[in-house]
Design a protein around this motif. Structure first.
Motif, PDB file in Angstrom:
ATOM      1  N   GLN A  27       0.831  -1.206   0.000  1.00  8.51           N
ATOM      2  CA  GLN A  27       0.000   0.000   0.000  1.00  8.51           C
ATOM      3  C   GLN A  27       0.868   1.259   0.000  1.00  8.51           C
ATOM      4  O   GLN A  27       0.575   2.228  -0.705  1.00  8.51           O
ATOM      5  CB  GLN A  27      -0.951  -0.004   1.203  1.00  8.51           C
ATOM      6  CG  GLN A  27      -2.035  -1.050   1.082  1.00  8.51           C
ATOM      7  CD  GLN A  27      -2.817  -1.272   2.371  1.00  8.51           C
ATOM      8  OE1 GLN A  27      -2.357  -0.937   3.465  1.00  8.51           O
ATOM      9  NE2 GLN A  27      -3.995  -1.841   2.248  1.00  8.51           N
ATOM     10  N   GLN A  28       1.949   1.252   0.753  1.00 10.35           N
ATOM     11  CA  GLN A  28       2.867   2.390   0.780  1.00 10.35           C
ATOM     12  C   GLN A  28       3.511   2.583  -0.594  1.00 10.35           C
ATOM     13  O   GLN A  28       3.630   3.702  -1.084  1.00 10.35           O
ATOM     14  CB  GLN A  28       3.943   2.187   1.858  1.00 10.35           C
ATOM     15  CG  GLN A  28       4.924   3.334   1.973  1.00 10.35           C
ATOM     16  CD  GLN A  28       4.260   4.641   2.371  1.00 10.35           C
ATOM     17  OE1 GLN A  28       3.377   4.671   3.220  1.00 10.35           O
ATOM     18  NE2 GLN A  28       4.665   5.734   1.742  1.00 10.35           N
TER      19      GLN A  28
ATOM     20  N   LEU B  10       3.990   5.320  -5.907  1.00 12.13           N
ATOM     21  CA  LEU B  10       3.810   5.263  -7.362  1.00 12.13           C
ATOM     22  C   LEU B  10       2.804   6.319  -7.826  1.00 12.13           C
ATOM     23  O   LEU B  10       3.009   6.965  -8.855  1.00 12.13           O
ATOM     24  CB  LEU B  10       3.351   3.867  -7.790  1.00 12.13           C
ATOM     25  CG  LEU B  10       4.404   2.763  -7.734  1.00 12.13           C
ATOM     26  CD1 LEU B  10       3.758   1.393  -7.947  1.00 12.13           C
ATOM     27  CD2 LEU B  10       5.496   2.997  -8.759  1.00 12.13           C
ATOM     28  N   ASP B  11       1.723   6.483  -7.065  1.00  9.16           N
ATOM     29  CA  ASP B  11       0.723   7.506  -7.398  1.00  9.16           C
ATOM     30  C   ASP B  11       1.365   8.889  -7.417  1.00  9.16           C
ATOM     31  O   ASP B  11       1.131   9.683  -8.335  1.00  9.16           O
ATOM     32  CB  ASP B  11      -0.443   7.487  -6.392  1.00  9.16           C
ATOM     33  CG  ASP B  11      -1.328   6.245  -6.516  1.00  9.16           C
ATOM     34  OD1 ASP B  11      -1.229   5.537  -7.539  1.00  9.16           O
ATOM     35  OD2 ASP B  11      -2.110   5.989  -5.575  1.00  9.16           O
TER      36      ASP B  11
ATOM     37  N   GLU C 189       1.840  11.249 -10.663  1.00  6.40           N
ATOM     38  CA  GLU C 189       1.271  12.603 -10.662  1.00  6.40           C
ATOM     39  C   GLU C 189       2.337  13.633 -11.045  1.00  6.40           C
ATOM     40  O   GLU C 189       2.084  14.543 -11.846  1.00  6.40           O
ATOM     41  CB  GLU C 189       0.698  12.914  -9.267  1.00  6.40           C
ATOM     42  CG  GLU C 189      -0.129  14.167  -9.195  1.00  6.40           C
ATOM     43  CD  GLU C 189      -0.717  14.357  -7.801  1.00  6.40           C
ATOM     44  OE1 GLU C 189      -0.577  15.472  -7.266  1.00  6.40           O
ATOM     45  OE2 GLU C 189      -1.290  13.385  -7.260  1.00  6.40           O
ATOM     46  N   ARG C 190       3.537  13.487 -10.484  1.00  5.52           N
ATOM     47  CA  ARG C 190       4.635  14.411 -10.821  1.00  5.52           C
ATOM     48  C   ARG C 190       4.999  14.318 -12.297  1.00  5.52           C
ATOM     49  O   ARG C 190       5.268  15.338 -12.938  1.00  5.52           O
ATOM     50  CB  ARG C 190       5.856  14.119  -9.954  1.00  5.52           C
ATOM     51  CG  ARG C 190       5.690  14.576  -8.520  1.00  5.52           C
ATOM     52  CD  ARG C 190       6.928  14.292  -7.716  1.00  5.52           C
ATOM     53  NE  ARG C 190       6.740  14.712  -6.327  1.00  5.52           N
ATOM     54  CZ  ARG C 190       7.410  14.223  -5.316  1.00  5.52           C
ATOM     55  NH1 ARG C 190       8.357  13.322  -5.516  1.00  5.52           N
ATOM     56  NH2 ARG C 190       7.175  14.661  -4.089  1.00  5.52           N
ATOM     57  N   CYS C 191       5.029  13.119 -12.829  1.00  7.81           N
ATOM     58  CA  CYS C 191       5.332  12.941 -14.251  1.00  7.81           C
ATOM     59  C   CYS C 191       4.267  13.608 -15.118  1.00  7.81           C
ATOM     60  O   CYS C 191       4.588  14.280 -16.107  1.00  7.81           O
ATOM     61  CB  CYS C 191       5.420  11.457 -14.614  1.00  7.81           C
ATOM     62  SG  CYS C 191       6.907  10.639 -14.009  1.00  7.81           S
ATOM     63  N   GLN C 192       3.015  13.431 -14.751  1.00  2.91           N
ATOM     64  CA  GLN C 192       1.933  14.049 -15.522  1.00  2.91           C
ATOM     65  C   GLN C 192       2.024  15.571 -15.488  1.00  2.91           C
ATOM     66  O   GLN C 192       1.830  16.233 -16.510  1.00  2.91           O
ATOM     67  CB  GLN C 192       0.568  13.574 -14.999  1.00  2.91           C
ATOM     68  CG  GLN C 192       0.276  12.128 -15.356  1.00  2.91           C
ATOM     69  CD  GLN C 192      -0.980  11.596 -14.683  1.00  2.91           C
ATOM     70  OE1 GLN C 192      -1.461  12.136 -13.691  1.00  2.91           O
ATOM     71  NE2 GLN C 192      -1.509  10.499 -15.232  1.00  2.91           N
ATOM     72  N   LEU C 193       2.343  16.138 -14.315  1.00  4.94           N
ATOM     73  CA  LEU C 193       2.500  17.592 -14.201  1.00  4.94           C
ATOM     74  C   LEU C 193       3.678  18.074 -15.048  1.00  4.94           C
ATOM     75  O   LEU C 193       3.576  19.090 -15.743  1.00  4.94           O
ATOM     76  CB  LEU C 193       2.689  17.999 -12.739  1.00  4.94           C
ATOM     77  CG  LEU C 193       1.448  17.924 -11.845  1.00  4.94           C
ATOM     78  CD1 LEU C 193       1.828  18.151 -10.379  1.00  4.94           C
ATOM     79  CD2 LEU C 193       0.392  18.929 -12.299  1.00  4.94           C
TER      80      LEU C 193
END
Length: 131
Positions: free
Chosen positions: A103-104, A109-110, A114-118
């Motif tokens: 879970q961690q 990964l999330d 998110e950073r890659c998408q930004l």
């Protein structure tokens, strides 16, 4: 008392004859010998079932062997059952920790995604402004 050839036992338990020979090499099975032929008893079949069940729930071969060796038909199997319950609790704790670790990792990964998408959105914006 029924007996089994290595191929009968393998077919019945859906394992390879090589696996059965491996457990024999580990001194977990002790078939009778008739010349070159191995003759397995009902006890050997039960032992194999216990090994396979132990492996399915994540026990090591050493743990399976320890549990099987604890069985004492004369004394009942209280010690074996207590040890088994203890090992189940240990395995459950390991799995719970692994679940927390997974879970961690999913959260990390999330965040990385998110950073890659930004960053990609910023690059797209710059390319649109400066073609």
């Amino acid at each position: 008392m029924p007996t089994y050839s290595i191929s009968e036992l393998a077919r019945e338990l859906d394992i390879t004859t090589r696996a059965i020979r491996f457990y024999e090499e580990q001194s977990m099975l002790s078939p009778e010998r008739r010349g070159q032929e191995r003759i397995y008893s009902s006890k050997d079949k039960v032992t194999l079932k216990l090994i396979l069940r132990g492996k399915r729930i994540g026990f090591s071969l050493a743990e399976c062997k320890e549990l099987i060796e604890l069985y004492d038909p004369g004394q009942g199997n209280r010690k074996q059952l207590q040890t088994f319950m203890s090992k189940i609790a240990e395995r459950r704790a390991q799995l719970e920790q692994q679940l927390l670790d997974i879970q961690q990792m999913q959260l990390e990964l999330d965040t990385a995604e998110e950073r890659c998408q930004l960053a990609m959105a910023e690059l797209d914006k710059k390319q649109t402004v400066n073609p």
